[in-house]
Write a protein that holds these residues in place. Structure first.
Motif, PDB file in Angstrom:
ATOM      1  N   SER A 114       0.768  -1.249   0.044  1.00 38.68           N
ATOM      2  CA  SER A 114      -0.073   0.127   0.010  1.00 38.68           C
ATOM      3  C   SER A 114       0.944   1.297  -0.002  1.00 38.68           C
ATOM      4  O   SER A 114       0.595   2.243  -0.835  1.00 38.68           O
ATOM      5  CB  SER A 114      -1.201  -0.002   1.221  1.00 38.68           C
ATOM      6  OG  SER A 114      -1.722   1.422   1.273  1.00 38.68           O
ATOM      7  N   THR A 115       1.938   1.070   0.726  1.00 36.30           N
ATOM      8  CA  THR A 115       2.749   2.418   0.817  1.00 36.30           C
ATOM      9  C   THR A 115       3.432   2.627  -0.273  1.00 36.30           C
ATOM     10  O   THR A 115       3.527   3.458  -0.960  1.00 36.30           O
ATOM     11  CB  THR A 115       3.913   2.227   1.857  1.00 36.30           C
ATOM     12  OG1 THR A 115       3.147   1.831   3.155  1.00 36.30           O
ATOM     13  CG2 THR A 115       4.738   3.431   1.872  1.00 36.30           C
ATOM     14  N   LEU A 116       3.860   1.628  -1.129  1.00 38.58           N
ATOM     15  CA  LEU A 116       4.690   1.692  -2.462  1.00 38.58           C
ATOM     16  C   LEU A 116       3.701   2.010  -3.426  1.00 38.58           C
ATOM     17  O   LEU A 116       4.223   2.994  -4.183  1.00 38.58           O
ATOM     18  CB  LEU A 116       5.124   0.105  -2.774  1.00 38.58           C
ATOM     19  CG  LEU A 116       5.785   0.100  -4.010  1.00 38.58           C
ATOM     20  CD1 LEU A 116       7.034   0.862  -4.053  1.00 38.58           C
ATOM     21  CD2 LEU A 116       6.326  -1.442  -4.421  1.00 38.58           C
ATOM     22  N   ALA A 117       2.500   1.591  -3.433  1.00 36.08           N
ATOM     23  CA  ALA A 117       1.506   2.205  -4.540  1.00 36.08           C
ATOM     24  C   ALA A 117       1.235   3.555  -4.182  1.00 36.08           C
ATOM     25  O   ALA A 117       1.406   4.315  -5.192  1.00 36.08           O
ATOM     26  CB  ALA A 117       0.295   1.374  -4.217  1.00 36.08           C
ATOM     27  N   THR A 118       0.951   4.101  -3.030  1.00 34.04           N
ATOM     28  CA  THR A 118       0.992   5.425  -2.781  1.00 34.04           C
ATOM     29  C   THR A 118       2.111   6.368  -3.058  1.00 34.04           C
ATOM     30  O   THR A 118       1.930   7.454  -3.793  1.00 34.04           O
ATOM     31  CB  THR A 118       0.655   5.478  -1.253  1.00 34.04           C
ATOM     32  OG1 THR A 118      -0.460   4.751  -0.627  1.00 34.04           O
ATOM     33  CG2 THR A 118       0.281   7.022  -1.012  1.00 34.04           C
TER      34      THR A 118
END
Length: 305
Positions: free
Chosen positions: A53-57
């Motif tokens: 999720s952090t990487l996608a954001t």
């Protein structure tokens, strides 16, 4: 509720059966081993989801920024590597002034704030004028914007041409910071003092301590321990606001960046100075969070505050 109780009883039975007959060692049951494995798998799954999720954001934000129409010009103006390399040594040199101001002003703020808080909590009609003065001090300096206070002290005091009074912008800026932050810290200390139950003071008096001794040995130690997290937060704010002394001409990290910006008309040095302050603030912030969490755990467990 019945199912949860049965599972709890079963876990308790499993734990009781985990000890060997001779009591020589600990042997976990198969049920406990499976339960621990499930917990580890769930923790790994949560960590993986959070990372993705952090990487996608981050990827989305990066694409939005770099595809903006004005990104090339913004990158050249605010994120220029040449000016960043030029500014970093000078900003770090100026940061030493900010660190010294933080240490000296922080100590002065704690002492003055404690004295003001004690003055506001003194009992008896004879101390009424002192309580009024302390209250007026905190009301005035908490309401006065820090930047205005700095301008009045740093620019106004030298204009008076008083004999024996320094005109050093660093010293005057430190005085202004101390005056403002002492008002905030005084209220933090006062809240801590008033949070101590009156029975603590009464118990100290019953043991033969006078008011001064009860305040020193019983009330203040408890009050300070309870107010450590907000005091650390004020220290973090003070660390950032030391950069405002540059309005008087002091060469700190902010002023060093400002000099380069004025010469090059490139704002990258401001970014460098900001990142340096962030790097200095993050450890203090994490330490504050750790202290707060530790005190919350002790409070939840009924430990000493």
């Amino acid at each position: 509720m019945t199912l949860a109780k049965e599972e709890s009883d079963q876990e308790g039975a499993d734990d009781k059966g985990d000890m060997t007959a001779g009591g020589a060692g600990y042997t976990p049951s198969q049920r406990r081993i499976a339960r621990e494995a499930y917990k580890r798998a769930r923790s790994r799954r949560a960590t993986a989801i959070a990372a993705l999720s952090t990487l996608a954001t981050g990827v989305v934000l990066y694409l939005v920024v770099v595809n903006a129409p004005g990104w090339p010009r913004t990158k050249e103006t605010f994120f220029n590597g040449q000016y960043a390399r030029e500014a970093l040594p000078k900003v770090l040199e100026g940061l030493w002034l900010n660190v010294r101001l933080l240490v000296i002003c922080g100590a002065a703020v704690l002492v003055l704030g404690m004295l003001i808080a004690i003055a506001r909590t003194l009992r008896g009609p004879v101390f009424f004028p002192l309580r009024v003065l302390a209250a007026a001090y905190t009301d005035f300096f908490r309401g006065l914007p820090l930047i205005i206070n700095l301008m009045i002290v740093v620019l106004g005091v030298p204009a008076l041409r008083l004999q024996g009074v320094t005109v050093d912008p660093v010293l005057l800026g430190g005085v202004a910071l101390t005056l403002t932050y002492s008002a905030y810290v005084a209220e933090v200390f006062r809240a801590g003092i008033e949070s101590v139950h009156p029975s603590q003071r009464a118990a100290a008096r019953s043991l033969g301590l006078n008011n001064r001794q009860a305040l020193r040995h019983v009330v203040l130690p408890q009050a300070v321990r309870r107010q450590v997290p907000p005091l650390l937060n004020d220290l973090v704010s003070l660390q950032k606001d030391t950069g405002l002394v540059s309005i008087g001409g002091a060469i700190d990290a902010v002023r060093a960046a400002d000099i380069i910006v004025g010469r090059s008309l490139n704002y990258t040095p401001y970014i460098v100075a900001g990142l340096v302050f962030v790097a200095l603030t993050i450890p203090m912030t994490r330490f504050t969070d750790w202290v707060t969490a530790r005190m919350d755990r002790r409070r939840a467990q009924g430990g000493t505050l």
